[in-house]
Scaffold this motif. Structure first.
Motif, PDB file in Angstrom:
ATOM      1  N   ASP A 135     -12.132 -58.997   3.091  1.00 38.38           N
ATOM      2  CA  ASP A 135     -10.736 -58.541   2.978  1.00 38.38           C
ATOM      3  C   ASP A 135     -10.891 -57.077   2.249  1.00 38.38           C
ATOM      4  O   ASP A 135     -11.040 -57.086   0.785  1.00 38.38           O
ATOM      5  CB  ASP A 135     -10.193 -59.797   1.955  1.00 38.38           C
ATOM      6  N   GLU A 136     -10.802 -56.396   3.138  1.00 41.19           N
ATOM      7  CA  GLU A 136     -11.050 -54.846   2.620  1.00 41.19           C
ATOM      8  C   GLU A 136      -9.528 -54.502   1.738  1.00 41.19           C
ATOM      9  O   GLU A 136      -9.562 -53.713   0.645  1.00 41.19           O
ATOM     10  CB  GLU A 136     -11.031 -53.844   3.715  1.00 41.19           C
ATOM     11  N   ASP A 137      -8.183 -55.189   2.074  1.00 42.42           N
ATOM     12  CA  ASP A 137      -7.193 -54.738   1.359  1.00 42.42           C
ATOM     13  C   ASP A 137      -7.368 -55.292  -0.104  1.00 42.42           C
ATOM     14  O   ASP A 137      -6.950 -54.535  -1.039  1.00 42.42           O
ATOM     15  CB  ASP A 137      -6.024 -55.547   2.111  1.00 42.42           C
ATOM     16  N   ALA A 138      -7.777 -56.453  -0.021  1.00 42.86           N
ATOM     17  CA  ALA A 138      -8.064 -57.059  -1.685  1.00 42.86           C
ATOM     18  C   ALA A 138      -9.218 -56.330  -2.421  1.00 42.86           C
ATOM     19  O   ALA A 138      -8.932 -56.122  -3.366  1.00 42.86           O
ATOM     20  CB  ALA A 138      -8.563 -58.555  -1.357  1.00 42.86           C
ATOM     21  N   ILE A 139     -10.319 -55.743  -1.693  1.00 40.46           N
ATOM     22  CA  ILE A 139     -11.087 -54.994  -2.462  1.00 40.46           C
ATOM     23  C   ILE A 139     -10.586 -53.681  -2.720  1.00 40.46           C
ATOM     24  O   ILE A 139     -10.498 -53.412  -4.013  1.00 40.46           O
ATOM     25  CB  ILE A 139     -12.494 -54.546  -1.381  1.00 40.46           C
ATOM     26  N   ARG A 140      -9.480 -53.128  -2.187  1.00 34.89           N
ATOM     27  CA  ARG A 140      -9.184 -51.756  -2.506  1.00 34.89           C
ATOM     28  C   ARG A 140      -8.284 -52.151  -3.670  1.00 34.89           C
ATOM     29  O   ARG A 140      -8.133 -51.385  -4.471  1.00 34.89           O
ATOM     30  CB  ARG A 140      -8.162 -51.207  -1.424  1.00 34.89           C
ATOM     31  N   GLU A 141      -7.402 -53.244  -3.619  1.00 31.24           N
ATOM     32  CA  GLU A 141      -6.337 -53.615  -4.593  1.00 31.24           C
ATOM     33  C   GLU A 141      -7.243 -53.934  -5.994  1.00 31.24           C
ATOM     34  O   GLU A 141      -6.807 -53.492  -7.059  1.00 31.24           O
ATOM     35  CB  GLU A 141      -5.885 -55.018  -4.395  1.00 31.24           C
ATOM     36  N   ALA A 142      -8.355 -54.611  -6.126  1.00 29.09           N
ATOM     37  CA  ALA A 142      -8.991 -54.812  -7.227  1.00 29.09           C
ATOM     38  C   ALA A 142      -9.776 -53.574  -7.628  1.00 29.09           C
ATOM     39  O   ALA A 142      -9.870 -53.522  -9.094  1.00 29.09           O
ATOM     40  CB  ALA A 142     -10.181 -55.699  -6.622  1.00 29.09           C
ATOM     41  N   ILE A 143     -10.291 -52.588  -6.919  1.00 31.64           N
ATOM     42  CA  ILE A 143     -10.680 -51.235  -7.305  1.00 31.64           C
ATOM     43  C   ILE A 143      -9.407 -50.426  -8.120  1.00 31.64           C
ATOM     44  O   ILE A 143      -9.648 -49.909  -9.141  1.00 31.64           O
ATOM     45  CB  ILE A 143     -11.405 -50.558  -6.305  1.00 31.64           C
ATOM     46  N   GLU A 144      -8.405 -50.529  -7.379  1.00 31.72           N
ATOM     47  CA  GLU A 144      -7.272 -49.871  -8.113  1.00 31.72           C
ATOM     48  C   GLU A 144      -6.878 -50.425  -9.420  1.00 31.72           C
ATOM     49  O   GLU A 144      -6.572 -49.711 -10.420  1.00 31.72           O
ATOM     50  CB  GLU A 144      -6.078 -49.840  -7.105  1.00 31.72           C
ATOM     51  N   LEU A 145      -6.977 -51.687  -9.473  1.00 34.26           N
ATOM     52  CA  LEU A 145      -6.696 -52.318 -10.734  1.00 34.26           C
ATOM     53  C   LEU A 145      -7.692 -52.144 -11.840  1.00 34.26           C
ATOM     54  O   LEU A 145      -7.511 -52.682 -13.040  1.00 34.26           O
ATOM     55  CB  LEU A 145      -6.362 -53.930 -10.692  1.00 34.26           C
ATOM     56  N   GLY A 146      -9.186 -51.816 -11.374  1.00 41.80           N
ATOM     57  CA  GLY A 146     -10.112 -51.660 -12.336  1.00 41.80           C
ATOM     58  C   GLY A 146     -11.024 -53.037 -12.443  1.00 41.80           C
ATOM     59  O   GLY A 146     -11.809 -53.145 -13.172  1.00 41.80           O
ATOM     60  N   VAL A 147     -10.370 -54.171 -11.702  1.00 36.43           N
ATOM     61  CA  VAL A 147     -11.259 -55.323 -11.782  1.00 36.43           C
ATOM     62  C   VAL A 147     -12.583 -55.258 -10.988  1.00 36.43           C
ATOM     63  O   VAL A 147     -13.555 -55.835 -11.421  1.00 36.43           O
ATOM     64  CB  VAL A 147     -10.275 -56.242 -10.876  1.00 36.43           C
ATOM     65  N   LEU A 148     -12.810 -54.340 -10.203  1.00 36.58           N
ATOM     66  CA  LEU A 148     -14.055 -53.899  -9.623  1.00 36.58           C
ATOM     67  C   LEU A 148     -14.309 -52.375  -9.645  1.00 36.58           C
ATOM     68  O   LEU A 148     -13.220 -51.693  -9.635  1.00 36.58           O
ATOM     69  CB  LEU A 148     -14.206 -54.376  -8.201  1.00 36.58           C
ATOM     70  N   GLU A 149     -15.282 -51.782  -9.775  1.00 39.15           N
ATOM     71  CA  GLU A 149     -15.797 -50.559  -9.476  1.00 39.15           C
ATOM     72  C   GLU A 149     -17.143 -50.322  -8.579  1.00 39.15           C
ATOM     73  O   GLU A 149     -17.877 -51.017  -8.614  1.00 39.15           O
ATOM     74  CB  GLU A 149     -16.080 -49.895 -11.114  1.00 39.15           C
ATOM     75  N   ARG A 150     -16.909 -49.082  -7.857  1.00 39.08           N
ATOM     76  CA  ARG A 150     -17.866 -48.986  -6.986  1.00 39.08           C
ATOM     77  C   ARG A 150     -19.121 -48.417  -7.532  1.00 39.08           C
ATOM     78  O   ARG A 150     -19.119 -47.685  -8.506  1.00 39.08           O
ATOM     79  CB  ARG A 150     -17.539 -48.034  -6.013  1.00 39.08           C
ATOM     80  N   VAL A 151     -20.220 -48.923  -7.152  1.00 41.80           N
ATOM     81  CA  VAL A 151     -21.504 -48.603  -7.549  1.00 41.80           C
ATOM     82  C   VAL A 151     -21.952 -47.180  -6.628  1.00 41.80           C
ATOM     83  O   VAL A 151     -22.022 -47.542  -5.411  1.00 41.80           O
ATOM     84  CB  VAL A 151     -22.627 -49.724  -7.651  1.00 41.80           C
ATOM     85  N   PRO A 152     -22.226 -46.226  -7.300  1.00 41.15           N
ATOM     86  CA  PRO A 152     -22.804 -44.963  -6.400  1.00 41.15           C
ATOM     87  C   PRO A 152     -23.764 -45.324  -5.535  1.00 41.15           C
ATOM     88  O   PRO A 152     -24.742 -45.884  -6.179  1.00 41.15           O
ATOM     89  CB  PRO A 152     -23.062 -44.039  -7.572  1.00 41.15           C
ATOM     90  N   ASP A 153     -23.770 -44.959  -4.421  1.00 45.16           N
ATOM     91  CA  ASP A 153     -24.685 -45.001  -3.182  1.00 45.16           C
ATOM     92  C   ASP A 153     -25.162 -46.490  -3.090  1.00 45.16           C
ATOM     93  O   ASP A 153     -26.160 -46.870  -2.453  1.00 45.16           O
ATOM     94  CB  ASP A 153     -26.036 -44.365  -3.736  1.00 45.16           C
ATOM     95  N   ARG A 154     -24.032 -47.476  -3.275  1.00 40.03           N
ATOM     96  CA  ARG A 154     -24.403 -49.094  -2.770  1.00 40.03           C
ATOM     97  C   ARG A 154     -22.854 -49.418  -2.271  1.00 40.03           C
ATOM     98  O   ARG A 154     -21.938 -49.332  -3.039  1.00 40.03           O
ATOM     99  CB  ARG A 154     -24.614 -49.576  -4.153  1.00 40.03           C
ATOM    100  N   ASP A 155     -23.164 -49.959  -1.013  1.00 38.72           N
ATOM    101  CA  ASP A 155     -21.858 -50.413  -0.317  1.00 38.72           C
ATOM    102  C   ASP A 155     -21.867 -52.070  -0.560  1.00 38.72           C
ATOM    103  O   ASP A 155     -20.774 -52.490  -0.169  1.00 38.72           O
ATOM    104  CB  ASP A 155     -21.813 -49.981   1.050  1.00 38.72           C
ATOM    105  N   ASP A 156     -22.956 -52.564  -0.907  1.00 43.06           N
ATOM    106  CA  ASP A 156     -23.226 -54.034  -0.873  1.00 43.06           C
ATOM    107  C   ASP A 156     -23.040 -54.439  -2.438  1.00 43.06           C
ATOM    108  O   ASP A 156     -23.575 -55.604  -2.620  1.00 43.06           O
ATOM    109  CB  ASP A 156     -24.514 -54.367  -0.424  1.00 43.06           C
ATOM    110  N   GLU A 157     -22.570 -53.736  -3.395  1.00 39.45           N
ATOM    111  CA  GLU A 157     -22.650 -54.070  -4.722  1.00 39.45           C
ATOM    112  C   GLU A 157     -21.191 -53.497  -5.537  1.00 39.45           C
ATOM    113  O   GLU A 157     -21.135 -52.147  -5.229  1.00 39.45           O
ATOM    114  CB  GLU A 157     -23.962 -53.924  -5.322  1.00 39.45           C
TER     115      GLU A 157
END
Length: 311
Positions: free
Chosen positions: A123-145
């Motif tokens: 669910d890409e929309d849910a992922i973007r929402e979670a990142i915007e809220l700071g619940v998740l953060e992207r790991v540099p150079d990692r798309d699977d974590e």
């Protein structure tokens, strides 16, 4: 090389060496000199020579920048310290305030585990929402974590989802809750600053001794905000949960819910004031939360004035 007294000679650096040891660029070092943040180097012939004091100052500036200070405020602090005030107490206060306010440790979660936790489908929309809220953060150079700053917050979302709450409702609830919690935090800081920290922070910047005392008080008072909120939340949950249960066990049919949003006319000045306070994107959530809090306050007042009979 040791000096004649047996002590090692003070370190000396060319600007390139200083940049290498400090992590700053040569251009940044020169910019700091031009702005008066860094003392001028010693001139020897055609060369500029820097020392450990320059290296220490660059590290202090970098540390304060990381903590959110502007170059203008850093210059003001450094000028006061250079005029004779100590540095250790103020940096200790900065570190105490900027340090973690929870014992919780960040964790990581794979994309596969995340998808499995929330329905099993990407669910890409849910992922973007979670990142915007700071619940998740992207790991540099990692798309699977992803980095999870608060595993506890993610676990709550997972439990709510498992219980049947849609992800959009969970994220909307978190946004509303965050506005109210930030208001509580702001009020607690205003309260403690007025009654506790004002005497330590009356000088700008504070003296080294006052800053050290303030850091000690921060350490003592750090847990009080959460303890107070925990106690009050438990009291309120018991009160409102009891009312909700009584309502749903009643023989009377529940009222028809109207979930459709309705436009409400507000003065332009009110909207502008709220925008300055919370930003344009949070105006609706802030006004809704403020109205809800007022309704709850009046409900509590009514209940207190008309307690349920024991019989």
């Amino acid at each position: 090389m040791p000096s004649g007294g047996g002590r090692p000679a003070p370190a000396e650096y060319r600007i390139e060496d200083l940049a290498h040891h400090s992590g700053a660029t040569v251009r940044t070092i020169r910019a700091y000199q031009d702005r008066g943040l860094l003392p001028r180097p010693e001139r020897r012939g055609r060369s500029n020579v820097y020392g450990d004091t320059h290296l220490a100052r660059l590290r202090q500036i970098a540390d304060l920048l990381d903590r959110g200070y502007t170059l203008a405020s850093i210059k003001e602090l450094l000028e006061a310290w250079d005029a004779g005030r100590g540095l250790g107490g103020v940096l200790g206060l900065v570190a105490e305030v900027d340090g973690p306010w929870t014992d919780e440790k960040a964790d990581r979660i794979s994309r596969g585990d995340l998808d499995a936790t929330f329905g099993g489908k990407p669910d890409e929309d849910a992922i973007r929402e979670a990142i915007e809220l700071g619940v998740l953060e992207r790991v540099p150079d990692r798309d699977d974590e992803f980095l999870v700053p608060s595993p506890q917050e993610l676990a709550v979302a997972a439990e709510l989802y498992e219980a049947g709450v849609p992800l959009t409702a969970i994220s909307g609830h978190l946004r509303e809750l965050r506005v109210q919690v930030e208001h509580i935090a702001s009020r607690f800081l205003e309260f403690t600053t007025e009654h506790v920290f004002a005497r330590y922070l009356e000088h700008r910047p504070p003296t080294d001794a006052d800053a050290a005392e303030a850091a000690t008080m921060v350490r003592r008072l750090r847990p009080l905000a959460q303890q107070t909120v925990d106690a009050e939340l438990a009291r309120a949950m018991r009160l409102f949960a009891t009312r909700h249960l009584q309502h749903h066990l009643s023989a009377d049919p529940p009222p028809v819910r109207d979930e459709e949003p309705r436009p409400v006319a507000l003065p332009a000045g009110t909207i502008r004031s709220v925008q300055r306070l919370v930003g344009a994107e949070n105006v609706s959530a802030f006004i809704a939360a403020a109205a809800e809090r007022e309704v709850q306050t009046r409900t509590l007042d009514a209940l207190a004035a008309n307690p349920l009979s024991e019989g």
